[in-house]
Write an enzyme that holds these catalytic residues in place. Sequence first.
Site, short mmCIF file in Angstrom:
data_model
loop_
_atom_site.label_atom_id
_atom_site.label_comp_id
_atom_site.label_asym_id
_atom_site.label_seq_id
_atom_site.Cartn_x
_atom_site.Cartn_y
_atom_site.Cartn_z
CD1 TRP A 15 -1.14 2.35 2.25
CD2 TRP A 15 -2.90 1.67 1.06
NE1 TRP A 15 -2.07 3.35 2.27
CE2 TRP A 15 -3.16 2.95 1.55
CE3 TRP A 15 -3.88 1.03 0.28
CZ2 TRP A 15 -4.35 3.63 1.30
CZ3 TRP A 15 -5.06 1.71 0.03
CH2 TRP A 15 -5.29 2.99 0.54
CG ASN A 75 -1.92 6.72 2.46
OD1 ASN A 75 -1.29 5.82 2.98
ND2 ASN A 75 -2.49 7.65 3.16
CG ASP A 76 -1.45 11.03 2.49
OD1 ASP A 76 -2.29 10.41 1.85
OD2 ASP A 76 -1.68 11.52 3.62
CD GLN A 91 1.22 8.51 5.84
OE1 GLN A 91 0.24 8.21 6.50
NE2 GLN A 91 2.40 8.79 6.40
CB SER A 93 0.62 12.90 6.17
OG SER A 93 0.40 11.94 5.17
NE ARG A 129 -6.12 12.89 9.26
CZ ARG A 129 -7.33 12.67 9.75
NH1 ARG A 129 -7.49 12.56 11.07
NH2 ARG A 129 -8.39 12.58 8.97
CG ASP A 130 -2.46 15.33 7.75
OD1 ASP A 130 -1.91 14.35 8.29
OD2 ASP A 130 -3.51 15.24 7.09
CD GLU A 146 -7.61 13.54 5.46
OE1 GLU A 146 -7.44 12.70 6.36
OE2 GLU A 146 -7.85 13.22 4.28
#
Length: 486
Positions: free
Chosen positions: A31, A33-34, A50, A95, A153-154, A214
Amino acid sequence: MTLDKTARTEQRRFADDPHRPRYHFLPEENWLNDPNGLIHWNGEYHLFYQYNPAGPFHGTIHWGHAVSTDLVHWRHLPVALVPEPGTADEDGCWSGVAVDDNGVPTLIYSGNRDGEQRACLAISNDGMLTWQKHPNNPVIPAPPEHLHLVQYRDHTVWREDDAWYQLMGAGLEGEGGAALLYRSQDLRSWEFLHPLLVGDAQRFTPIWTGTMWECPDFFALQGRHVLTISVWDHGQLHYSAAMVGDYRDYHFFPEVEHKLDYGDRHFYAPQSFTDAQGRRIIFGWIHEGRGAEAQLQSGWSGVMSLPRLLSLGTDGQVCMQPVPELEALRGEHTHTAAIDMPAGDEIVLPAVTGDTLEVLVELAPAESGRCGIVVRRSPDGAEATRILYDATQHQLIVDRTQSSQDLATDHNAHVAPLSLRPDEPLRLHIFLDRSVLEVFANMREAITSRIYPTRGDSLGVALLAEGAQARLVSLDAWQLRSTWEA
Ligand code: DQQ
């Protein structure tokens, strides 16, 4: 380029996978992601992301790491951040960003524990191969007490005057998304100042910005400031958006607001950085458009977008263009000269075929009707993805209704507003990489999409005019090389 062992294994394992991209970045398996921690350091571009080593699904998020000298060919490096039991990131290293703290590479990221995220810090003393987490993580132990937050978050972190500043993504209960501004002298102890900006979840024009933001990113661009956010609402990921305006007295006054990419969640959680040449470059996460089961079967999920150069367009919007370094991937070239495109049948271009292509096409549309180009077309036209300009509706459309005979894959169209001036041709710059499609139009709009044709012969390219005759001005196409090939 010599192939390292992991790249060879990866090539063998996925050799028969018709959907796995060949020149977009993705991990060896599982996997992604960001994009995280983007930084140009000693002549090398570092891309963190990620990553879930446990499988092709979101969970146990680590920071994967890769490096490149040209933004095109990447070398996998060991995982940078691993969740640590009993600490602030025991449920995931979410992230964040990388900054240069006086010569020390420093990461600020969201440690995930018990469903809550808190700002954590890690540094490297060996050129970013290994990372030491701060013993007092989280460095921001809790959100501001007086704010009622939906989520929190982030990070984006920058140096201004004699201090560090940070934005954290959030949503204010009953109001909308928010970017919370903090200040620090040392990156380890942070003072909350105020929200840099709060959105309004009840406002739908020019765009809706959701109930939580986000991955905020904030930077200067051509004399203005840009805030990019990823629009979140009740657990749903919607799209990335950009706001352009002025930054004064630690507040942001946006004047222009738009979707950054009209492919919705297929360009999500983008992050940008400034490289040594002063260019502002952005990457986004290209989400899958197929179900969880198909992702499990394939063994991988998520792709990084191509690197895109940011600028401000004449309309004041943020404009994204693929970086010129991508020309290094160009192989066999074909040029198609001007022809008329009568309304009706698709004109198949026999010389242009494939599933890993770059296409630069210029069309003269009529004042009404639709015209464009078809990719991943089967000889009988049963499978086809149509990229169309609608002169009446002033729209650019990626029509996926016939992209795949697998009805479990996404079939909705992606639509971007696009008004061509009288006599302005339609200029499309298209990158096709098997299941990934990135379309850039007239230095204005971008649509990132995913398509999963089922037929091995869905490789054709055609021109199409509907409702009115159009004209092909020129078309250049290149077969693009795999970044993993020797
Ligand atoms: N992905 C991360 C979060 C971020 C989200 C978790 C956006 O930090 O909010 O993997 O896709």
